[in-house]
Design an enzyme around this catalytic site. Structure first.
Site, short mmCIF file in Angstrom:
data_model
loop_
_atom_site.label_atom_id
_atom_site.label_comp_id
_atom_site.label_asym_id
_atom_site.label_seq_id
_atom_site.Cartn_x
_atom_site.Cartn_y
_atom_site.Cartn_z
N TYR A 83 9.94 -28.56 -15.36
CA TYR A 83 10.20 -27.14 -15.57
C TYR A 83 11.43 -26.68 -14.82
CZ TYR A 83 6.46 -26.87 -18.67
OH TYR A 83 5.70 -27.09 -19.78
N SER A 113 18.46 -17.26 -23.46
CA SER A 113 18.10 -15.85 -23.45
C SER A 113 19.32 -14.95 -23.27
CB SER A 113 17.09 -15.55 -22.34
OG SER A 113 15.94 -16.33 -22.51
N SER A 131 20.47 -31.96 -1.10
CA SER A 131 21.45 -31.16 -1.83
C SER A 131 20.77 -30.10 -2.68
CB SER A 131 22.29 -32.09 -2.70
OG SER A 131 22.96 -31.35 -3.69
N SER A 132 19.72 -30.49 -3.41
CA SER A 132 19.02 -29.52 -4.27
C SER A 132 18.38 -28.41 -3.45
CB SER A 132 17.90 -30.18 -5.07
OG SER A 132 18.40 -31.09 -5.93
N HIS A 139 19.34 -44.98 -16.10
CA HIS A 139 19.59 -43.95 -17.11
C HIS A 139 18.76 -42.70 -16.78
CE1 HIS A 139 19.83 -41.78 -20.89
NE2 HIS A 139 18.53 -41.88 -21.04
N TRP A 193 12.20 -44.62 -13.82
CA TRP A 193 12.63 -43.43 -13.08
C TRP A 193 11.47 -42.81 -12.32
CZ3 TRP A 193 11.77 -38.05 -13.16
CH2 TRP A 193 10.86 -37.60 -14.11
N LYS A 238 7.73 -17.02 -25.14
CA LYS A 238 9.19 -17.11 -25.08
C LYS A 238 9.77 -17.41 -26.47
CE LYS A 238 10.30 -18.00 -20.50
NZ LYS A 238 11.52 -17.30 -20.50
N ARG A 293 6.94 -48.38 -24.32
CA ARG A 293 8.26 -48.06 -23.78
C ARG A 293 8.62 -49.07 -22.69
NH1 ARG A 293 6.95 -42.79 -19.89
NH2 ARG A 293 9.17 -42.94 -19.45
N THR A 329 4.78 -20.30 -22.99
CA THR A 329 5.91 -20.89 -23.69
C THR A 329 6.02 -20.31 -25.09
OG1 THR A 329 5.42 -22.90 -22.47
CG2 THR A 329 7.04 -23.09 -24.21
N HIS A 331 -1.80 -34.67 -16.07
CA HIS A 331 -1.75 -35.02 -17.50
C HIS A 331 -0.83 -36.23 -17.73
CE1 HIS A 331 1.60 -31.77 -17.99
NE2 HIS A 331 2.16 -32.93 -17.72
N HIS A 332 -0.10 -36.64 -16.70
CA HIS A 332 0.67 -37.87 -16.80
C HIS A 332 -0.17 -39.09 -16.44
CE1 HIS A 332 4.54 -35.82 -17.35
NE2 HIS A 332 4.03 -34.91 -16.55
N ASP A 384 30.41 -13.42 -3.75
CA ASP A 384 30.31 -14.88 -3.67
C ASP A 384 28.84 -15.23 -3.46
OD1 ASP A 384 30.70 -17.69 -3.11
OD2 ASP A 384 32.78 -17.19 -2.65
N HIS A 439 5.88 -32.95 -12.39
CA HIS A 439 5.70 -31.97 -13.45
C HIS A 439 6.47 -30.68 -13.19
CE1 HIS A 439 4.45 -30.31 -17.13
NE2 HIS A 439 4.29 -29.19 -16.46
N GLU A 446 9.11 -30.56 -11.71
CA GLU A 446 10.49 -30.98 -11.95
C GLU A 446 10.89 -30.79 -13.42
OE1 GLU A 446 13.08 -31.97 -10.29
OE2 GLU A 446 14.28 -32.84 -11.91
C1 HEM Z 1 3.96 -27.19 -24.04
C2 HEM Z 1 4.69 -27.90 -23.26
C3 HEM Z 1 4.44 -29.33 -22.81
C4 HEM Z 1 3.30 -30.08 -22.83
C5 HEM Z 1 1.93 -29.65 -23.28
C6 HEM Z 1 3.63 -31.38 -22.30
C7 HEM Z 1 2.75 -32.42 -22.12
C8 HEM Z 1 3.07 -33.68 -21.68
C9 HEM Z 1 2.16 -34.76 -21.44
C10 HEM Z 1 0.65 -34.68 -21.63
C11 HEM Z 1 2.85 -35.84 -21.02
C12 HEM Z 1 2.31 -37.20 -20.60
C13 HEM Z 1 2.34 -38.17 -21.70
C14 HEM Z 1 2.02 -39.57 -21.26
O1 HEM Z 1 2.69 -40.10 -20.34
O2 HEM Z 1 1.09 -40.15 -21.84
C15 HEM Z 1 4.23 -35.46 -20.99
C16 HEM Z 1 5.27 -36.28 -20.61
C17 HEM Z 1 6.52 -35.82 -20.29
N1 HEM Z 1 7.00 -34.53 -20.47
FE1 HEM Z 1 6.02 -33.00 -21.35
N2 HEM Z 1 4.97 -31.41 -22.00
C18 HEM Z 1 5.48 -30.17 -22.29
C19 HEM Z 1 6.77 -29.76 -22.09
C20 HEM Z 1 7.72 -30.49 -21.43
C21 HEM Z 1 8.99 -29.99 -20.98
C22 HEM Z 1 9.49 -28.58 -21.16
C23 HEM Z 1 9.62 -31.02 -20.36
C24 HEM Z 1 10.99 -31.10 -19.72
C25 HEM Z 1 11.99 -30.40 -19.97
C26 HEM Z 1 8.77 -32.17 -20.44
C27 HEM Z 1 9.09 -33.40 -19.94
C28 HEM Z 1 8.27 -34.48 -19.95
C29 HEM Z 1 8.63 -35.78 -19.43
C30 HEM Z 1 9.96 -36.14 -18.76
C31 HEM Z 1 7.54 -36.63 -19.66
C32 HEM Z 1 7.46 -38.12 -19.41
C33 HEM Z 1 7.49 -38.55 -18.02
C34 HEM Z 1 7.46 -40.06 -17.96
O3 HEM Z 1 6.37 -40.63 -18.03
O4 HEM Z 1 8.54 -40.66 -17.83
N3 HEM Z 1 7.61 -31.82 -21.10
N4 HEM Z 1 4.36 -34.13 -21.40
CU LIG Z 2 4.08 -32.93 -17.15
#
Ligand code: HEM
Ligand SMILES: [Cu+2]
Lengths: 184, 524
Positions: free
Chosen positions: B255, B266, B167-168, B74, B139, B329, B448, B326, B300-301, B103, B251, B253
């Site tokens: 964005y 926008s 591709s990307s 998924h 994933w 915006k 999870r 952010t 931070h992950h 083009d 990370h 990614e």
């Molecule tokens: C102010 C903006 C953001 C902050 C401060 C933030 C912060 C964080 C932090 C600290 C985690 C880790 C949590 C953990 O695993 O314990 C996390 C996970 C995640 N964030 Fe954000 N995030 C922000 C915006 C975004 C945006 C814009 C996206 C994507 C469009 C995003 C996608 C994700 C994803 C996919 C994960 C989980 C990844 C995984 O473990 O599978 N975040 N975020």
């Molecule tokens: Cu991140």
């Protein structure tokens, strides 16, 4: 410049950037990571073999060194320190031993990976001799005493009074079948 | 019809080879969009299986092994198959029309970058039917789960990731070259529509980090097959290194996923506010700042891997810093709407929902960025809720908005507004019913990626599953509305389509002809 050669140029440059990032990921990041861990002592990785230098033994300090032995995942050996803790003075060379026993009916090969806690002690824990420098072949049912000789550096930060050395024993029998025959 | 594209009337052979060999940016955009929708349906089906199993505690429908494959697939399919190709499709359709180019800069590479994608996903999906099953390591495919303990099919997974990475990268190079070299005279950088701006910046991010992902899977490949030990402690490697490499890609990614979405809203919000975008240049700089910061916050992950305190603090503050651009915006979008003469057509509804729900997801991100608090939140449903607020209510909502907004321009027919609004409300309510309770579950400690859970989590899980089925249903309505529009929609030939729409693409005839801007327009 007309658009076509300009596009080609950009294609070449950006492809080069992508290739450079790929090389960076495989050949730069991992050594950089190891270097970073080594410099900061993060991760408790210890150095390789240490050649003892003459230093004065600091009898004013007693450092407790604790030993921990763990089996990784499915490793079936008995593996434990013969002495669980010793008290040493910084600068003094000390020999200890671990016990390992292959309980299976199969010849096996193990590899012990060391780790030191606290992190800021890792740089001050020297091993002049260690079974972890090589891998450990044990025939079916065989047991062995594994030797370790270490020195705690007199420069060990004053805040550290206890150092924990832990070994994790990995089963690497399958991975290096060639090596096994060489060792035996 | 000498130079027009082949249609079905020319026979199947000609029609199929048109699509296979096309180098037309509009055709390729269409291919990307349909492919992405197909992947969206497939990834959605996986999600339905997950939520059906989690409807009640205990094991009802599937085996835990298969559950793990479902969560993994998924995530992979949605991120790499649905969201990313959707935005590449929009870029193909819109960037040349927005900057007055005939083009894309490298049309043949464009064809290649699309057509390898279906193969990547065919390979990835086929592993589900192989012995040992598909990827089951999440994933994020952390080693050693994805190396020492991986199913045998992991090599297919690696191959698939390599192809979609290639591709990307090709797609991004094409976008950068188009924007840098193909702009109409007078179209200076600071006159480019924001969608174009966010996409070039995204493209640079992609060229920089997709190779790092390729590097990560290559190291996995070598560990698995060639006896190296990048990630294997037994041979002197370190599994934590994997996480660093992965998140150095991962990370940026996230964005990559959200920046083009920023671009889309926008474009849409000013149209339906009948006001120019507030703070155009600050939007550009904020986008660039976010892109830059995204390279320096990856750990931070990894707050729980045992980083030293200095590392925890650095990554905590750096992450919080991202909230500043952010916030700029969000402020600009709201200020654009302020005192505008607003109307609420479907694209606008999705865009406003985007602003609200994305901001909410940003707030939970701020909570997660607090290292001390993340020790509790990490790997719980709170994280799942966070990233679905930013990725679904962010990227997917904006993609839906984009389709409704530009569909009349693409095919010269109006969609059914009532059906669009009904879809919006079902999606909006369904989304919140699905993911809001997941915050509560996470805070209460539900981890999870498990196929089962304790009884205390039963109620909210049932609510969440009901919401998920609702949200899934809304997508069927979406598909129906799009097909209905293309086939039987009310024809329109108004170039502007929307009263307040501005930009070069709205000066073109509706529907947009197959070849546009053969002679570049004059931009004043
Ligand atoms: C102010 C903006 C953001 C902050 C401060 C933030 C912060 C964080 C932090 C600290 C985690 C880790 C949590 C953990 O695993 O314990 C996390 C996970 C995640 N964030 Fe954000 N995030 C922000 C915006 C975004 C945006 C814009 C996206 C994507 C469009 C995003 C996608 C994700 C994803 C996919 C994960 C989980 C990844 C995984 O473990 O599978 N975040 N975020
Ligand atoms: Cu991140």
């Amino acid at each position: 410049m007309p658009a076509r050669p300009k596009n080609r140029m950009l294609l070449v440059k950006l492809t080069a950037l992508a290739a450079a990032m790929f090389v960076f990921a495989i050949f730069v990041l991992p050594p950089l990571y190891d270097l970073f861990c080594e410099i900061t002592g993060i991760g408790g990785k210890t150095d390789g073999a240490y050649t003892a230098v003459a230093v004065e033994v600091d009898t004013s300090r007693d450092i407790e060194v604790q030993f921990v032995a763990t089996n990784n995942a499915t490793m079936p050996w008995d593996f434990y320190p013969i002495e669980e803790r010793v008290i040493v003075h910084p600068g003094e060379s000390r020999a200890v031993a671990f016990y390992a026993h292959n309980r299976t009916g199969q010849d096996m090969l193990g590899q012990a990976i060391p780790n030191v806690l606290p992190n800021n002690a890792a740089d001050y824990f020297h091993k002049t001799e260690c079974f972890c420098f090589n891998n450990q072949p044990l025939a079916a049912g065989e047991s062995a005493e594994l030797d370790l000789v270490f020195i705690v550096d007199p420069d060990l930060p004053a805040s550290v009074n206890t150092v924990t050395l832990s070994y994790t024993m990995f089963d690497i029998t399958d991975r290096t079948a060639v090596q096994v025959s060489q060792v035996q | 019809m000498a130079h027009g594209p082949a249609t079905l009337a020319d026979g199947w052979g000609k029609y199929i080879s048109r699509w296979v060999f096309t180098t037309n940016h509009k055709d390729i955009g269409t291919l990307y969009l349909w492919f992405s929708f197909a992947m969206f349906i497939m990834g959605g089906a996986f999600a339905m299986i997950i939520r059906a199993e989690l409807f009640q505690p205990g094991m009802q429908l599937i085996k835990p092994e298969f559950f793990n494959q479902m969560t993994t697939m998924h995530g992979l399919v949605m991120v790499f198959g649905a969201i990313m190709p959707a935005f590449v499709g929009l870029a193909n359709w819109l960037i040349p029309m927005m900057i007055g180019a005939p083009d894309m800069a490298l049309p043949r590479m464009n064809n290649l970058s699309f057509w390898i994608l279906p193969f990547a996903f065919a390979i990835l999906t086929s592993t589900l039917f192989m012995e040992g099953g598909g990827p089951n390591f999440g994933w994020t495919f952390y080693a050693p789960l994805s190396t020492t303990y991986a199913p045998d099919t992991v090599n297919y997974f690696i191959f698939g990731v390599h192809i979609m990475g290639a591709s990307s990268i090709m797609g991004s190079i094409n976008i950068i070259a188009t924007v840098m070299n193909m702009r109409a005279p007078g179209m200076t950088y600071m006159k480019m529509p924001l969608f174009v701006w966010t996409w070039v910046i995204t493209a640079f991010l992609l060229v920089a980090v997709m190779p790092v992902l390729a590097g990560a899977v290559t190291m996995m490949l070598m560990d698995i097959n060639f006896g190296t030990s990048f990630f294997d402690a037994a041979g002197g490697g370190d599994p934590v290194l994997f996480q660093h490499v992965f998140w150095f890609f991962g990370h940026p990614e996230v964005y990559i996923i959200i920046l083009p979405a920023f671009g889309v809203v926008s474009q849409i919000i000013p149209t339906f506010s009948r006001k120019p975008l507030f703070g155009y240049s600050s939007m550009v700089y904020a986008t660039a700042a976010i892109a830059f910061l995204s390279f320096v916050v990856w750990a931070h992950h990894m707050f729980t891997v045992g980083m030293p305190i200095a590392g925890e603090l650095y990554f905590m503050y750096a992450t919080m810093l991202i909230a500043v651009p952010t916030g700029v915006k969000v402020f600009n979008w709201i200020t654009t709407m302020y005192r505008g003469s607003l109307t609420f057509e479907t694209p606008m509804l999705f865009s406003i929902a985007f602003v609200i729900l994305f901001t909410f997801g940003g707030f939970t991100g701020m909570m997660l960025s607090i290292a001390a608090a993340d020790m509790q939140y990490h790997d719980t449903y709170f994280v799942v809720a966070h990233f679905h607020y930013v990725m679904v209510a962010g990227a997917v909502f904006s993609g839906t908005a984009a389709v409704y907004y530009w569909l009349p321009k693409w095919c010269g027919k109006m969609y059914n507004e009532t059906m669009g609004k009904v879809q919006f409300w079902i999606a909006f309510i369904g989304f919140n019913i699905t993911f809001m309770p997941q915050h509560f579950l996470g805070l209460a400690g539900m981890p999870r990626r498990y196929a089962d859970y304790g009884l205390q989590f039963a109620d909210w899980n049932m609510v969440s599953s009901i919401g998920a089925f609702m949200y899934g249903g809304a997508q069927i309505l979406f598909l129906f509305n799009v097909i209905r529009t293309i086939g039987w929609g009310k024809p329109t030939d108004d170039p502007q389509v929307w009263e307040g729409a501005e930009g070069l693409e709205w000066t073109l005839p509706t529907p947009a002809p197959y070849h546009t801007f053969a002679t570049p327009p004059e931009v004043k």
